[in-house]
Design a protein around this motif. Structure first.
Motif, PDB file in Angstrom:
ATOM      1  N   THR A  80       0.834  -1.197   0.000  1.00  0.00           N
ATOM      2  CA  THR A  80       0.000   0.000   0.000  1.00  0.00           C
ATOM      3  C   THR A  80       0.869   1.247   0.000  1.00  0.00           C
ATOM      4  O   THR A  80       2.103   1.163   0.014  1.00  0.00           O
ATOM      5  CB  THR A  80      -0.899   0.039   1.260  1.00  0.00           C
ATOM      6  N   ASP A  81       0.217   2.405   0.023  1.00  0.00           N
ATOM      7  CA  ASP A  81       0.949   3.672   0.119  1.00  0.00           C
ATOM      8  C   ASP A  81       1.682   3.787   1.453  1.00  0.00           C
ATOM      9  O   ASP A  81       2.593   4.607   1.598  1.00  0.00           O
ATOM     10  CB  ASP A  81      -0.024   4.855  -0.023  1.00  0.00           C
ATOM     11  N   LEU A  82       1.288   2.978   2.431  1.00  0.00           N
ATOM     12  CA  LEU A  82       1.941   2.983   3.735  1.00  0.00           C
ATOM     13  C   LEU A  82       3.112   2.013   3.793  1.00  0.00           C
ATOM     14  O   LEU A  82       3.781   1.904   4.817  1.00  0.00           O
ATOM     15  CB  LEU A  82       0.929   2.629   4.836  1.00  0.00           C
ATOM     16  N   LEU A 130     -16.725  -1.258   1.544  1.00  0.00           N
ATOM     17  CA  LEU A 130     -16.929  -1.589   0.132  1.00  0.00           C
ATOM     18  C   LEU A 130     -16.926  -3.093  -0.080  1.00  0.00           C
ATOM     19  O   LEU A 130     -16.006  -3.793   0.372  1.00  0.00           O
ATOM     20  CB  LEU A 130     -15.827  -0.941  -0.719  1.00  0.00           C
ATOM     21  N   LEU A 131     -17.944  -3.570  -0.767  1.00  0.00           N
ATOM     22  CA  LEU A 131     -18.047  -4.990  -1.081  1.00  0.00           C
ATOM     23  C   LEU A 131     -17.026  -5.356  -2.150  1.00  0.00           C
ATOM     24  O   LEU A 131     -16.899  -4.658  -3.164  1.00  0.00           O
ATOM     25  CB  LEU A 131     -19.460  -5.295  -1.580  1.00  0.00           C
ATOM     26  N   ARG A 132     -16.293  -6.434  -1.900  1.00  0.00           N
ATOM     27  CA  ARG A 132     -15.270  -6.882  -2.852  1.00  0.00           C
ATOM     28  C   ARG A 132     -15.487  -8.344  -3.204  1.00  0.00           C
ATOM     29  O   ARG A 132     -15.943  -9.135  -2.377  1.00  0.00           O
ATOM     30  CB  ARG A 132     -13.872  -6.719  -2.246  1.00  0.00           C
ATOM     31  N   LYS A 189      -3.522  -0.581  15.661  1.00  0.00           N
ATOM     32  CA  LYS A 189      -4.866  -0.534  15.084  1.00  0.00           C
ATOM     33  C   LYS A 189      -4.738  -0.623  13.560  1.00  0.00           C
ATOM     34  O   LYS A 189      -3.992   0.151  12.949  1.00  0.00           O
ATOM     35  CB  LYS A 189      -5.581   0.752  15.480  1.00  0.00           C
ATOM     36  N   PRO A 190      -5.446  -1.581  12.936  1.00  0.00           N
ATOM     37  CA  PRO A 190      -5.409  -1.645  11.469  1.00  0.00           C
ATOM     38  C   PRO A 190      -5.882  -0.329  10.853  1.00  0.00           C
ATOM     39  O   PRO A 190      -6.797   0.320  11.361  1.00  0.00           O
ATOM     40  CB  PRO A 190      -6.385  -2.785  11.157  1.00  0.00           C
ATOM     41  N   VAL A 191      -5.239   0.057   9.777  1.00  0.00           N
ATOM     42  CA  VAL A 191      -5.584   1.306   9.084  1.00  0.00           C
ATOM     43  C   VAL A 191      -6.587   0.972   7.981  1.00  0.00           C
ATOM     44  O   VAL A 191      -6.248   0.306   6.996  1.00  0.00           O
ATOM     45  CB  VAL A 191      -4.330   1.965   8.474  1.00  0.00           C
ATOM     46  N   PRO A 192      -7.842   1.433   8.121  1.00  0.00           N
ATOM     47  CA  PRO A 192      -8.859   1.127   7.111  1.00  0.00           C
ATOM     48  C   PRO A 192      -8.849   2.166   5.983  1.00  0.00           C
ATOM     49  O   PRO A 192      -8.071   3.123   5.993  1.00  0.00           O
ATOM     50  CB  PRO A 192     -10.157   1.214   7.917  1.00  0.00           C
ATOM     51  N   GLY A 193      -9.752   1.955   5.022  1.00  0.00           N
ATOM     52  CA  GLY A 193      -9.970   2.968   3.984  1.00  0.00           C
ATOM     53  C   GLY A 193      -8.885   3.067   2.942  1.00  0.00           C
ATOM     54  O   GLY A 193      -8.732   4.110   2.303  1.00  0.00           O
ATOM     55  N   LEU A 194      -8.104   1.984   2.728  1.00  0.00           N
ATOM     56  CA  LEU A 194      -7.008   2.040   1.755  1.00  0.00           C
ATOM     57  C   LEU A 194      -7.346   1.324   0.448  1.00  0.00           C
ATOM     58  O   LEU A 194      -6.464   1.043  -0.345  1.00  0.00           O
ATOM     59  CB  LEU A 194      -5.736   1.425   2.356  1.00  0.00           C
ATOM     60  N   THR A 195      -8.623   1.049   0.233  1.00  0.00           N
ATOM     61  CA  THR A 195      -9.029   0.391  -1.013  1.00  0.00           C
ATOM     62  C   THR A 195      -8.614   1.228  -2.217  1.00  0.00           C
ATOM     63  O   THR A 195      -8.908   2.423  -2.283  1.00  0.00           O
ATOM     64  CB  THR A 195     -10.553   0.196  -1.056  1.00  0.00           C
ATOM     65  N   GLN A 196      -7.925   0.605  -3.149  1.00  0.00           N
ATOM     66  CA  GLN A 196      -7.523   1.294  -4.380  1.00  0.00           C
ATOM     67  C   GLN A 196      -8.528   0.960  -5.474  1.00  0.00           C
ATOM     68  O   GLN A 196      -8.671  -0.198  -5.855  1.00  0.00           O
ATOM     69  CB  GLN A 196      -6.113   0.878  -4.792  1.00  0.00           C
ATOM     70  N   VAL A 197      -9.211   1.977  -5.937  1.00  0.00           N
ATOM     71  CA  VAL A 197     -10.173   1.800  -7.029  1.00  0.00           C
ATOM     72  C   VAL A 197      -9.526   2.372  -8.277  1.00  0.00           C
ATOM     73  O   VAL A 197      -9.513   3.584  -8.500  1.00  0.00           O
ATOM     74  CB  VAL A 197     -11.501   2.511  -6.722  1.00  0.00           C
ATOM     75  N   HIS A 198      -8.957   1.492  -9.076  1.00  0.00           N
ATOM     76  CA  HIS A 198      -8.195   1.952 -10.244  1.00  0.00           C
ATOM     77  C   HIS A 198      -8.511   1.073 -11.437  1.00  0.00           C
ATOM     78  O   HIS A 198      -8.479  -0.148 -11.345  1.00  0.00           O
ATOM     79  CB  HIS A 198      -6.694   1.895  -9.957  1.00  0.00           C
ATOM     80  N   PHE A 199      -8.851   1.708 -12.544  1.00  0.00           N
ATOM     81  CA  PHE A 199      -9.107   1.001 -13.790  1.00  0.00           C
ATOM     82  C   PHE A 199      -8.161   1.550 -14.860  1.00  0.00           C
ATOM     83  O   PHE A 199      -8.164   2.760 -15.119  1.00  0.00           O
ATOM     84  CB  PHE A 199     -10.550   1.195 -14.247  1.00  0.00           C
TER      85      PHE A 199
END
Length: 228
Positions: A80-82, A130-132, A189-199
């Motif tokens: 991830t970016d982290l 977000l559903l994956r 604490k897990p860091v949420p919100g890192l879903t990458q939505v890329h097309f």
């Protein structure tokens, strides 16, 4: 012949360009919409972005509640970016009895499953995210190794079998917001919100390339005709 083929390929890429932009617009609207209830398992079975019956479920913003089964937490390799580390995958037993894998977020390299498990609230939680679609088998380069508890993709069926959970929802949820009456005192604490939505959106470049080749073919035909 080459002129016709190149021109047809250029037109096809223009059509793909319009389709891709419409897809991006639909997904962008979906991930910012108000969350809805998690779809039924039957609707998610064999879901795929290539299937017009289910592709609009990917990245659907959902809400659900229940109790985490923290001891069943698994870690899946992530970049991830982290930095590199793991996705924290924890099953949630929903209020309706169904079990669904929740990606609670990113934890850094070196985190153990036991440490990650200790971050899961023991009280009832409300989750939106977000559903994956499931990612069976592993990554492009490495296969999952359940026998070693090494995971390179979020394969919900494989994870459930390894943790002996029984039936699970055939999809998972990337957490955006997690709310619990009481959170663990864990410093991690897990860091949420890192879903990458890329097309990938290279269709314009491809279209211009094919049209340029068509133009060169036309120029070649004219040149040969004039020489003849």
């Amino acid at each position: 012949m080459a002129l016709v083929v190149f021109a047809a390929l250029g037109v096809w890429q223009v059509q793909r360009l319009h389709w891709k932009h419409a897809l991006i617009a639909r997904v962008d609207a979906r991930i910012h919409a108000a969350p809805v209830a998690l779809p039924a398992d039957a609707a998610l079975a064999n879901a795929s972005v290539s299937d017009p019956r289910t592709r609009d479920l990917e990245y659907l913003r959902v809400k659900l509640s229940g109790v985490y089964q923290g001891s069943a937490t698994a870690l899946v390799r992530a970049a991830t970016d982290l930095g590199t580390g793991y996705w924290t995958m924890t099953p949630l037993r929903m209020d309706d009895g169904r079990q669904v894998w929740i990606n609670r977020g990113f934890v850094p390299e070196g985190t153990s499953p036991a440490v990650a498990a200790a971050t899961a609230p023991e009280t009832r939680v409300a989750v939106s995210g977000l559903l994956r679609f499931t990612e069976p088998g592993g990554s492009l380069l490495q296969a999952n190794r359940p026998q070693d508890d090494r995971w390179y993709s979020r394969d919900v069926a494989g994870l459930a079998a390894a943790r002996r959970l029984g039936a699970v929802v055939p999809a998972f949820v990337d957490v955006q917001v997690e709310q619990a009456a009481q959170n663990p005192a864990s410093a991690l604490k897990p860091v949420p919100g890192l879903t990458q939505v890329h097309f990938p959106d290279n269709h314009l470049m491809y279209a211009l390339t094919w049209f340029a080749l068509a133009a060169l073919s036309a120029f070649g035909l004219v040149y040969i005709w004039r020489r003849a």
